[in-house]
Write an enzyme that holds these catalytic residues in place. Structure first.
Site, PDB file in Angstrom:
ATOM      1  N   ASN A 194       0.866  -1.179   0.000  1.00 38.32           N
ATOM      2  CA  ASN A 194       0.000   0.000   0.000  1.00 38.32           C
ATOM      3  C   ASN A 194       0.906   1.233   0.000  1.00 38.32           C
ATOM      4  O   ASN A 194       1.524   1.553   1.011  1.00 38.32           O
ATOM      5  CB  ASN A 194      -0.882  -0.040   1.263  1.00 38.32           C
ATOM      6  CG  ASN A 194      -1.724   1.206   1.414  1.00 38.32           C
ATOM      7  OD1 ASN A 194      -1.791   2.050   0.517  1.00 38.32           O
ATOM      8  ND2 ASN A 194      -2.390   1.333   2.565  1.00 38.32           N
ATOM      9  N   GLY A 213       2.263   2.176  10.876  1.00 34.63           N
ATOM     10  CA  GLY A 213       3.235   3.263  10.748  1.00 34.63           C
ATOM     11  C   GLY A 213       3.922   3.634  12.049  1.00 34.63           C
ATOM     12  O   GLY A 213       4.552   4.689  12.145  1.00 34.63           O
ATOM     13  N   SER A 259       3.270  -2.131  10.438  1.00 35.28           N
ATOM     14  CA  SER A 259       4.720  -2.143  10.685  1.00 35.28           C
ATOM     15  C   SER A 259       5.396  -3.451  10.273  1.00 35.28           C
ATOM     16  O   SER A 259       6.316  -3.914  10.950  1.00 35.28           O
ATOM     17  CB  SER A 259       5.014  -1.813  12.155  1.00 35.28           C
ATOM     18  OG  SER A 259       4.557  -0.516  12.457  1.00 35.28           O
TER      19      SER A 259
HETATM   20  P1  PGA Z   1       2.730   0.269   7.714  1.00 34.47           P
HETATM   21  O1  PGA Z   1       1.259   0.494   7.068  1.00 34.47           O
HETATM   22  O2  PGA Z   1       3.255  -1.014   7.143  1.00 34.47           O
HETATM   23  O3  PGA Z   1       3.509   1.481   7.272  1.00 34.47           O
HETATM   24  O4  PGA Z   1       2.536   0.201   9.184  1.00 34.47           O
HETATM   25  C1  PGA Z   1       0.390  -0.578   6.888  1.00 34.47           C
HETATM   26  C2  PGA Z   1      -0.903  -0.110   6.276  1.00 34.47           C
HETATM   27  O5  PGA Z   1      -1.335   1.004   6.597  1.00 34.47           O
HETATM   28  O6  PGA Z   1      -1.535  -0.817   5.477  1.00 34.47           O
END
Ligand code: PGA
Length: 254
Positions: free
Chosen positions: A9, A174, A214
């Site tokens: 994503n 995130g 994450s």
């Molecule tokens: P991240 O985002 O891997 O940066 O934590 C995952 C997501 O929002 O699908």
């Protein structure tokens, strides 16, 4: 059982040229050394066409990050499922926590989008997940059951095989704090139970349940081995082929 699905994503990151290059590198690598997983990338709307061109006839599939619940109409600034099909999308991500929390998308909005996306022939990655406060109050499964119940209301039995569920704890997105394998397998088991109860054993046990939040090349191998995890939804680490590809391959190497 279906093979795992790994989705990148890309959120609101990248010009057309950046996304084209990123997609081309991923597709080339997977063409040269195929992985026994399904892979999709979700660039911003503005880069869907160049990414479609970059992935060409490779195995990489195209996903959008959102859509409207009507196929056309006076909805300034929106993009419909039909338009996404027209540009070559295979999937759409719906109910992402950033949509729910920053843009106040309700469960009912998500349900309407689900129906419109299914009607247009898109496959759906439906995101569900609890906030930290909800987890602390031990409401995780209650919240997720509500999100699933409302979103899947219109998903007739024929539609459920076009739906993937992504469990993304809001507190893990995130933040660099991913959920533990124990926490993940517990919630995934709860989601599986919900699916089996709603759609029957045969259909409910086939739906893939992805984990997101994450994910990085270091934790991916353990996540890929975690009970009930049938794929990963990757944000930050999907922005670079050198971090996304090892995550994709973590399932192959198990
Ligand atoms: P991240 O985002 O891997 O940066 O934590 C995952 C997501 O929002 O699908």
């Amino acid at each position: 059982m279906k093979i795992p699905l790994v989705v990148g994503n890309w959120k609101m990151h990248g010009t057309q040229a950046d996304c084209f290059d990123r997609a081309r590198m991923i597709a080339k690598d997977l063409d040269e050394t195929p992985a026994s997983v399904e892979v999709a990338v979700a660039p911003p709307f503005t880069a869907l066409a160049p990414v479609k061109q970059a992935i060409g006839n490779s195995k990489v599939q195209l996903a959008a990050q959102n859509c409207h619940w009507q196929q056309n109409g006076a909805f300034t600034g929106e993009v419909s499922p039909t338009m996404l099909r027209d540009i070559g999308c295979d999937f759409v991500i719906l109910g992402h926590s950033e949509r729910r929390h920053i843009f106040h998308e309700s469960d009912v909005f998500v349900a309407k989008k689900m129906n419109a996306a299914l009607e247009s022939g898109l496959r759906i990655i439906l995101c569900v997940g609890e906030t930290l406060q909800e987890r602390r109050k031990r409401q995780t499964l209650r919240i997720i059951s509500r999100q699933l119940r409302i979103a899947l209301k219109g998903a007739i039995k024929d539609g459920i095989d076009k739906i993937e569920i992504a469990y993304e704890p809001v507190w893990a997105i995130g933040t660099g704090h991913n959920a533990t394998p124990e926490q993940i397998s517990q919630v995934h088991a709860g989601i599986r139970l919900f699916l089996v109860k709603s759609f029957g054993e045969e259909i409910g046990s086939q739906v893939r349940i992805l984990y997101g939040g994450s994910v990085n090349p270091d934790n991916a191998p353990e996540l890929a081995k975690t009970a009930n995890v049938s794929g990963l939804l990757v944000g930050g680490a999907s922005l670079k082929p050198e971090t996304f590809l090892p995550i994709v391959r973590s399932f192959t190497e198990n």
